[in-house]
Design a protein around this motif. Structure first.
Motif, short mmCIF file in Angstrom:
data_model
loop_
_atom_site.label_atom_id
_atom_site.label_comp_id
_atom_site.label_asym_id
_atom_site.label_seq_id
_atom_site.Cartn_x
_atom_site.Cartn_y
_atom_site.Cartn_z
N GLY A 18 0.81 -1.22 0.00
CA GLY A 18 0.00 0.00 0.00
C GLY A 18 0.83 1.26 0.00
N VAL A 19 1.90 1.26 0.78
CA VAL A 19 2.79 2.43 0.82
C VAL A 19 3.47 2.60 -0.54
N GLY A 20 3.96 1.49 -1.10
CA GLY A 20 4.61 1.57 -2.42
C GLY A 20 3.67 2.04 -3.50
N ALA A 21 2.45 1.51 -3.51
CA ALA A 21 1.47 1.92 -4.53
C ALA A 21 1.04 3.37 -4.32
N SER A 22 0.93 3.80 -3.08
CA SER A 22 0.51 5.18 -2.82
C SER A 22 1.58 6.19 -3.20
N ALA A 23 2.83 5.79 -3.17
CA ALA A 23 3.91 6.71 -3.53
C ALA A 23 4.15 6.75 -5.03
N THR A 24 3.69 5.69 -5.76
CA THR A 24 3.96 5.64 -7.19
C THR A 24 2.72 5.78 -8.07
N LEU A 25 1.58 5.30 -7.61
CA LEU A 25 0.38 5.31 -8.46
C LEU A 25 -0.59 6.41 -8.09
N THR A 26 -1.20 6.28 -6.91
CA THR A 26 -2.16 7.29 -6.45
C THR A 26 -2.24 7.24 -4.94
N LEU A 67 1.96 7.93 7.85
CA LEU A 67 3.31 8.43 8.07
C LEU A 67 4.26 7.87 7.01
N LEU A 68 4.16 6.58 6.73
CA LEU A 68 5.05 5.98 5.74
C LEU A 68 4.72 6.42 4.32
N THR A 69 3.46 6.54 3.98
CA THR A 69 3.11 6.95 2.62
C THR A 69 3.68 8.32 2.30
N PHE A 70 3.41 9.28 3.14
CA PHE A 70 3.87 10.64 2.85
C PHE A 70 5.34 10.82 3.20
N GLY A 71 5.81 10.18 4.25
CA GLY A 71 7.21 10.32 4.65
C GLY A 71 8.17 9.66 3.69
N VAL A 72 7.89 8.41 3.30
CA VAL A 72 8.77 7.71 2.36
C VAL A 72 8.81 8.45 1.03
N HIS A 73 7.65 8.90 0.57
CA HIS A 73 7.60 9.64 -0.69
C HIS A 73 8.45 10.91 -0.61
N SER A 74 8.31 11.65 0.47
CA SER A 74 9.07 12.89 0.62
C SER A 74 10.57 12.63 0.71
N VAL A 75 10.96 11.65 1.51
CA VAL A 75 12.38 11.34 1.65
C VAL A 75 12.98 10.89 0.32
N LEU A 76 12.27 10.00 -0.39
CA LEU A 76 12.78 9.53 -1.68
C LEU A 76 12.85 10.65 -2.71
N MET A 77 11.83 11.49 -2.75
CA MET A 77 11.83 12.58 -3.73
C MET A 77 12.96 13.57 -3.48
N HIS A 78 13.27 13.84 -2.23
CA HIS A 78 14.34 14.77 -1.94
C HIS A 78 15.72 14.14 -2.08
N ARG A 79 15.76 12.82 -2.15
CA ARG A 79 17.05 12.14 -2.33
C ARG A 79 17.32 11.79 -3.79
N SER A 143 7.69 21.83 -0.83
CA SER A 143 6.93 21.12 0.20
C SER A 143 7.83 20.74 1.38
N THR A 144 7.21 20.42 2.48
CA THR A 144 7.93 20.09 3.71
C THR A 144 8.75 18.82 3.53
N ARG A 145 9.96 18.85 4.04
CA ARG A 145 10.82 17.67 3.98
C ARG A 145 10.65 16.85 5.24
N TRP A 146 10.53 15.56 5.07
CA TRP A 146 10.38 14.64 6.19
C TRP A 146 11.75 14.18 6.65
N ASN A 147 11.84 13.82 7.90
CA ASN A 147 13.07 13.36 8.51
C ASN A 147 13.21 11.86 8.27
N LEU A 148 14.36 11.41 7.77
CA LEU A 148 14.59 10.00 7.50
C LEU A 148 14.51 9.16 8.77
N LEU A 149 14.98 9.68 9.89
CA LEU A 149 14.93 8.94 11.15
C LEU A 149 13.49 8.68 11.58
N LEU A 150 12.62 9.67 11.45
CA LEU A 150 11.21 9.50 11.79
C LEU A 150 10.57 8.43 10.90
#
Length: 172
Positions: A18-26, A67-79, A143-150
């Protein structure tokens, strides 16, 4: 006991999918991750057979998908993402909706992008910086950057709660 392990494994799998699909599809697929988080919580509670462990399990199970859907997406996009200067080609303003917002269509060097913003954060000019990093969904560069540790501490806490539940289970 076997049902508890199946719920935990299935829940973590559904959460990851679900987290993977939410970060890549919708972002609408976060519902799959939410079901996975709830299955995980039921499994941990059943494995432990202690009432008090249900609270942290359900808190993690309910918070993790969002937290994971929006956080993982943000961390990956900024990296791994790159910033492109895009021009607004169309916009659909909805100032009188329950949640006022603006939908934008932007022409970027790598192609057309559709993004939305809250009404109070709408663009003041006809240009904007957009983070692109296929296959991830595009995002605003400001947009706001998420913390990788969180972001990484949530799955870590979920994984560590399983052996705690196993150690605290009632012995027959």
């Amino acid at each position: 006991m076997k049902a508890a392990w199946l719920l935990i494994a299935g829940g973590l799998t559904a959460l990851a999918l679900g987290v993977g699909a939410s970060a890549t599809l919708t972002r609408g697929l976060v519902f799959i991750a939410l079901l996975g988080g709830l299955a995980y919580a039921l499994g941990v509670s059943g494995l432990s057979q202690r009432k008090w462990i249900a609270l942290p399990a359900f808190v993690l199970g309910l918070l993790a998908p969002f937290l994971l859907t929006f956080g993982v997406h943000s961390v990956l996009m900024h990296r791994v993402g790159h910033v492109e200067r895009c021009t607004v080609t169309a916009k659909d303003e909805r100032p009188f909706a329950k949640y006022p917002s603006v939908d934008y269509v932007l022409a970027c060097p790598s192609g057309e992008v559709e993004l939305d913003r809250d009404w109070n954060d709408r663009l003041k000019t006809g240009e904007a910086d957009v983070l692109l990093g296929p296959p991830l969904l595009p995002d605003w560069a400001d947009s706001t950057r998420w913390n990788l540790l969180l972001v990484t501490s949530v799955p870590g806490a979920m994984i560590l709660l399983v052996p705690v539940a196993w150690a605290l289970r009632k012995q027959p």
